[in-house]
Design an enzyme around this catalytic site. Structure first.
Site, PDB file in Angstrom:
ATOM      1  CE  LYS A  38      18.113 152.795  47.762  1.00 13.47           C
ATOM      2  NZ  LYS A  38      18.299 152.617  49.196  1.00 13.47           N
ATOM      3  CD1 TRP A  67      24.384 150.756  47.655  1.00 11.97           C
ATOM      4  CD2 TRP A  67      24.304 150.204  49.816  1.00 11.97           C
ATOM      5  NE1 TRP A  67      23.936 151.852  48.360  1.00 11.97           N
ATOM      6  CE2 TRP A  67      23.876 151.553  49.684  1.00 11.97           C
ATOM      7  CE3 TRP A  67      24.341 149.642  51.093  1.00 11.97           C
ATOM      8  CZ2 TRP A  67      23.479 152.329  50.775  1.00 11.97           C
ATOM      9  CZ3 TRP A  67      23.958 150.417  52.183  1.00 11.97           C
ATOM     10  CH2 TRP A  67      23.535 151.738  52.022  1.00 11.97           C
ATOM     11  CG  ASP A  93      20.959 144.595  48.396  1.00  3.48           C
ATOM     12  OD1 ASP A  93      19.764 144.933  48.289  1.00  3.48           O
ATOM     13  OD2 ASP A  93      21.823 145.318  48.938  1.00  3.48           O
TER      14      ASP A  93
END
Length: 362
Positions: free
Chosen positions: A197, A103, A173
Site C-alpha cells: 500500500k 482487518w 497493524d
C-alpha cells in the site's frame, strides 16, 4: 509515460512513476554486476548492502529509536496475525484487541486459535464507521499486549491518536498508513505492515519490534515463525523476496527525496481534502461513510443515493481512466485509496469528475 491510469486501488496500489521508471532502467542489470537484482544470491555483498540500506531508510524516515529490530518477512500482514500470538501470548495471559473493522477482526479471530483473547474496545455498534476514542480503550494490566489496526481500509477509518498502554506492549497493524504521517514509534512495542500500500509491491512485510519482544520467542515454535530467528539472521534466514525489498528500497528513497514523512502527511491532507470537500459540499448528493472525526487520509469511503447511481458512477469513472473506485464487497459504496504514491493530479481529477457527475445526475 503516456496514458497512466488514475489508480485508486486499495492494494496492491499505486507506485511512484519515478520509481517504476528507475526500476525499468535497472531491471536487466543491477549496479554494474551483469545481472538483475532478481538473479543475485541473497548471500552476495550486493544484496546484503541493499538489505542493510533498506532497514536504515526505514529507521531514518520513521524515526525508529535504538532498541528495535527492523525485519523483512514474508506471508503478508495476515501471517503476522498468527505470529504475534504464537510468539507473545504466554499462558495465563490474554491478548487484547481493539475491534475497529474487517482487518482488526481478522487479527482477533486468528489470535483466538492460539490462546485467550479479549476485546479492549469495539465500534461494531456503529457499523465500524468510527474509531474508538482513546478513553474507550480498556487496558487490562495482565494482558500480554494490546493490538490495534491504525487504519481500516475497508471502512475508511483511521486512528487520530494512539492510547498510552503503560507497561503493556502496544502492537499496531499499520499496513495501510505506515509512513503516511509522523508517528511516535517509541509508544509501540511492535509495528507491522504489508508493503503493498505505502511501501512497495506485495511480497515483503515489515516488522519493527522491540528487542525484548524478539527475545520472547518460544523455542518450541516452528523456526520460520520465530522473531528471534529472523532477527539473528538479519532477515536472511531463508531466501528473501529480493525484488520486493529492492522496490521498497527505491520507494523509500523516493519518499526521502520528496521531503520525508512530514511532507507526505502535508500532501496527503491536501489530496484527501479535495475529495472530502467534493463530498461535503455536494448538498447530500455524496455521503461520507466514516464519521468525520475518524476519517482516513488513506481510504475515502462514500455513498450515493442508490446502488444504481453508484454502478453508473463506477462505469463512467472507468471510462474516464479511473481505476479501483468500487467499494469493498462487504460494505459496498465507493472508495478512493489515496496512498502516498497517488499523485495530487489524480485526486484533483477525481474531485472534478465527482462535481461533473453530480451536475449531470443531481
Amino acid at each position: 509515460m503516456g496514458n497512466r491510469a488514475y489508480n485508486f486501488n486499495a492494494g496492491p496500489a499505486a507506485l511512484p512513476l519515478e520509481v517504476l521508471e528507475r526500476a525499468a532502467r535497472e531491471l536487466v542489470e543491477y549496479q554494474g554486476i551483469g545481472m538483475s537484482v532478481m538473479e543475485i544470491s541473497h548471500r552476495s555483498k550486493e544484496y546484503e548492502a541493499l538489505n542493510d540500506e533498506t532497514q536504515a531508510l526505514i529507521r531514518e524516515l520513521f524515526g525508529v529509536p535504538s532498541g528495535y529490530k527492523v525485519l523483512f518477512l514474508q506471508g503478508g500482514a495476515s501471517t503476522q496475525f498468527a505470529m504475534i500470538p504464537m510468539n507473545l501470548l504466554t499462558p495465563g495471559k490474554s491478548g487484547s484487541y481493539v475491534l475497529t473493522g474487517a482487518w482488526a477482526e481478522k487479527a482477533y479471530k486468528e489470535a483466538k486459535l492460539f490462546g485467550d483473547v479479549s476485546v479492549a474496545a469495539s465500534t461494531e455498534a456503529d457499523k465500524f464507521m468510527r474509531m474508538p476514542a482513546v478513553s474507550e480503550i480498556v487496558v487490562d494490566p495482565n494482558t500480554a499486549y494490546l493490538h490495534l489496526t491504525s487504519n481500516e481500509t475497508i471502512e475508511g477509518t483511521q486512528f487520530a491518536e494512539f492510547p498510552d498502554t503503560g507497561s503493556v506492549p502496544l502492537i499496531a497493524d499499520m499496513s495501510s498508513d505506515i509512513l503516511s504521517r509522523p508517528v511516535d514509534v517509541s509508544k509501540f512495542s511492535l509495528i507491522y505492515a504489508g508493503a503493498q500500500k505505502n511501501l512497495g509491491p506485495s511480497g515483503v512485510t515489515v516488522v519493527i519490534v522491540r528487542d525484548e519482544l524478539v527475545e520472547a520467542s518460544p523455542k518450541g515454535l516452528a523456526t520460520m515463525l520465530r522473531y528471534d530467528i529472523h532477527a539473528k539472521n538479519n532477515s536472511l534466514y531463508n531466501t528473501p523476496p529480493a525484488y520486493s525489498v529492492y522496490m521498497m528500497n527505491r520507494v523509500l528513497q523516493w519518499l526521502r527525496d520528496n521531503g520525508g514523512v512530514a511532507a507526505m502527511e502535508k500532501r496527503n491532507i491536501e489530496k484527501t481534502d479535495l475529495i472530502y470537500n467534493a463530498i461535503d459540499n455536494s448538498g447530500g448528493f455524496y455521503r461520507g461513510a466514516a464519521q468525520p472525526g475518524s476519517r482516513s487520509r488513506m481510504n475515502i469511503t462514500f455513498r450515493l443515493a442508490s446502488e444504481e447511481l453508484e454502478k453508473q458512477f463506477i462505469k463512467e469513472s472507468e471510462q474516464q481512466g479511473f481505476v479501483g473506485l468500487k467499494g469493498h464487497r462487504s460494505v459496498g459504496g465507493l472508495r478512493a485509496s489515496t496512498y502516498n504514491a497517488v499523485p495530487l493530479e489524480s485526486c484533483k481529477a477525481l474531485a472534478e469528475f465527482m462535481s461533473d457527475f453530480q451536475r449531470r445526475n443531481g
